[in-house]
Each structure stands twice: as C-alpha cells, then as structure tokens.
Design a protein around this motif. Structure first.
Motif, short mmCIF file in Angstrom:
data_model
loop_
_atom_site.label_atom_id
_atom_site.label_comp_id
_atom_site.label_asym_id
_atom_site.label_seq_id
_atom_site.Cartn_x
_atom_site.Cartn_y
_atom_site.Cartn_z
N GLU A 99 15.08 72.07 59.43
CA GLU A 99 14.20 71.45 60.59
C GLU A 99 14.53 70.35 61.74
O GLU A 99 14.58 69.21 61.20
CB GLU A 99 12.61 71.36 60.30
CG GLU A 99 11.42 71.58 61.20
CD GLU A 99 10.47 71.18 60.64
OE1 GLU A 99 9.28 70.67 61.40
OE2 GLU A 99 9.97 71.57 59.50
N ALA A 100 14.77 70.96 63.19
CA ALA A 100 15.34 70.14 64.17
C ALA A 100 14.57 68.98 64.06
O ALA A 100 15.90 67.79 64.65
CB ALA A 100 15.46 70.48 65.02
N ARG A 101 13.24 68.80 64.03
CA ARG A 101 12.85 67.07 63.77
C ARG A 101 13.37 65.82 62.83
O ARG A 101 13.07 65.05 62.86
CB ARG A 101 11.80 66.94 64.21
CG ARG A 101 10.55 67.39 62.91
CD ARG A 101 8.90 67.81 62.88
NE ARG A 101 9.13 68.27 61.91
CZ ARG A 101 7.54 67.83 61.24
NH1 ARG A 101 6.83 66.75 61.96
NH2 ARG A 101 6.74 68.89 60.46
N TYR A 102 14.09 67.15 61.48
CA TYR A 102 14.66 66.20 60.46
C TYR A 102 15.89 66.00 60.80
O TYR A 102 16.67 65.92 59.70
CB TYR A 102 13.87 66.83 59.62
CG TYR A 102 12.44 66.34 59.59
CD1 TYR A 102 11.56 65.22 59.73
CD2 TYR A 102 11.61 67.69 59.19
CE1 TYR A 102 10.84 65.36 59.24
CE2 TYR A 102 10.10 67.58 58.67
CZ TYR A 102 9.85 66.70 58.53
OH TYR A 102 8.79 66.13 58.44
N ARG A 103 17.11 66.08 61.57
CA ARG A 103 17.98 66.25 61.70
C ARG A 103 18.50 65.49 62.03
O ARG A 103 18.32 65.10 63.48
CB ARG A 103 18.84 67.70 62.28
CG ARG A 103 20.29 68.38 62.52
CD ARG A 103 20.50 69.49 62.25
NE ARG A 103 19.85 70.85 62.14
CZ ARG A 103 18.94 71.40 63.28
NH1 ARG A 103 19.22 71.47 64.05
NH2 ARG A 103 18.79 72.47 62.40
N HIS A 104 19.76 64.65 61.82
CA HIS A 104 20.20 63.67 62.09
C HIS A 104 21.66 63.46 61.87
O HIS A 104 21.58 63.29 60.61
CB HIS A 104 19.76 61.96 62.33
CG HIS A 104 19.61 61.16 63.41
ND1 HIS A 104 21.04 60.28 63.20
CD2 HIS A 104 19.27 60.75 63.89
CE1 HIS A 104 20.80 59.63 63.54
NE2 HIS A 104 20.12 59.29 64.23
#
Length: 169
Positions: A99-104
């Motif tokens: 999920e993009a919001r958790y990708r870092h």
C-alpha cells in the motif's frame, strides 16, 4: 524537571514470542520473565517504551488498527501482572509496502533508524544517556546507538534473568 531514564524494548522476540508477524490475540505469548522484567524496570525508575518495526502492516498482512489493538492487548496482559508500559511507538512503513501510504525507502522511524526513540525522548522528556534498549536484532541496537542509548542484545530465554544479569539498573 529532570529527564527520566528509559528502557526501550523491542516487541517481537523480546516482550513476546516472535511467531512471524504476530497480530491476532492468539499470537500474544509473553516471553518467559517479560512481566517480571518490566516490573523490575518500573521499580528502578525507568520509563518503559516499546519501539517496534511492524512491516506486516506495510506488507498488507494486517491493518494499522489491528496492530494498535494488538499492542493494547500486550499492554493489558503486562498490566494484569503489575508491569507498566508507558508508551508504544510502532513503525508500519517498509520499502516493499503493498500500500503506497506505507511505502518509504528508508523511513526515519524504521529501525535501525532512531526516529521512534528520538520522538519518545522528546515527547516524554527522557534522558538518552541514562537509557538503554533491549532488542533481539542488531538493528535494534543500531537504532539505540544512533539515538545515544546503550544497547543490549537479547538472544532469548528468561527476560527478567537477562535484565537482572546484564543491565545495571
């Protein structure tokens, strides 16, 4: 106000048995001596702070809400045995998040980065020079080093015996 010392504790593999992304109530199995160790730290005047990487959220294995509920269950299980956890910091971010919001690529909170410890130090007025971290991975100790906190590597067994024999409270 004098800054308090803190005991930073990794969750999986230190306070609870690491069964691979624990998040369900049935996954909550305290390590031997966990509650006694936290009580020992409480009596020693240490603020107890859980700092835990939780990439299972990023990987889509469970929700952030489930992670918070599981952490609350852990705090309750320890409290039932007279052990007080003062705060929990959890990092749900990971470079391979689905999920993009958790990708870092390298989140400041994800150990070995010291973000969770630094936030706890600032938010709870803690003294890093008198604090320590107990972790089961070198990344835990590296996060401590980067935050100016002494580290102890826990290889399993009885956590209270480890604290008694290793940590100068």
């Amino acid at each position: 106000m004098t800054a308090a010392p803190a005991a930073f504790l990794d969750r999986d593999g230190v306070l609870i048995e690491d069964c691979g992304y624990p998040h369900r109530p049935e996954d909550l199995k305290l390590t031997p001596g966990a509650a006694a160790a936290v009580r020992r730290m409480n009596r020693g005047g240490y603020r107890t702070v859980i700092v835990t990487n939780q990439s299972g959220v990023a990987r889509g294995l469970f929700t952030e809400e489930r992670m918070h509920a599981f952490n609350a269950l852990l705090i309750e299980a320890l409290a039932e045995q007279g052990a007080v956890i003062d705060a929990v910091y959890a990092c749900p971010f990971h470079a391979d998040a689905v999920e993009a919001r958790y990708r870092h690529p390298d989140h400041p909170d994800r150990k070995p980065n010291p973000g969770m410890l630094l936030r706890a130090i600032a938010e709870h007025h803690l003294d890093p020079a008198r604090s320590f971290i107990i972790g089961d991975q070198p990344t835990d100790l590296e996060a401590g080093r980067r935050a100016g906190v002494k580290g102890y590597l826990f290889a399993g067994g009885d956590l209270d015996a480890f604290v008694h024999d290793t940590v100068d409270l």
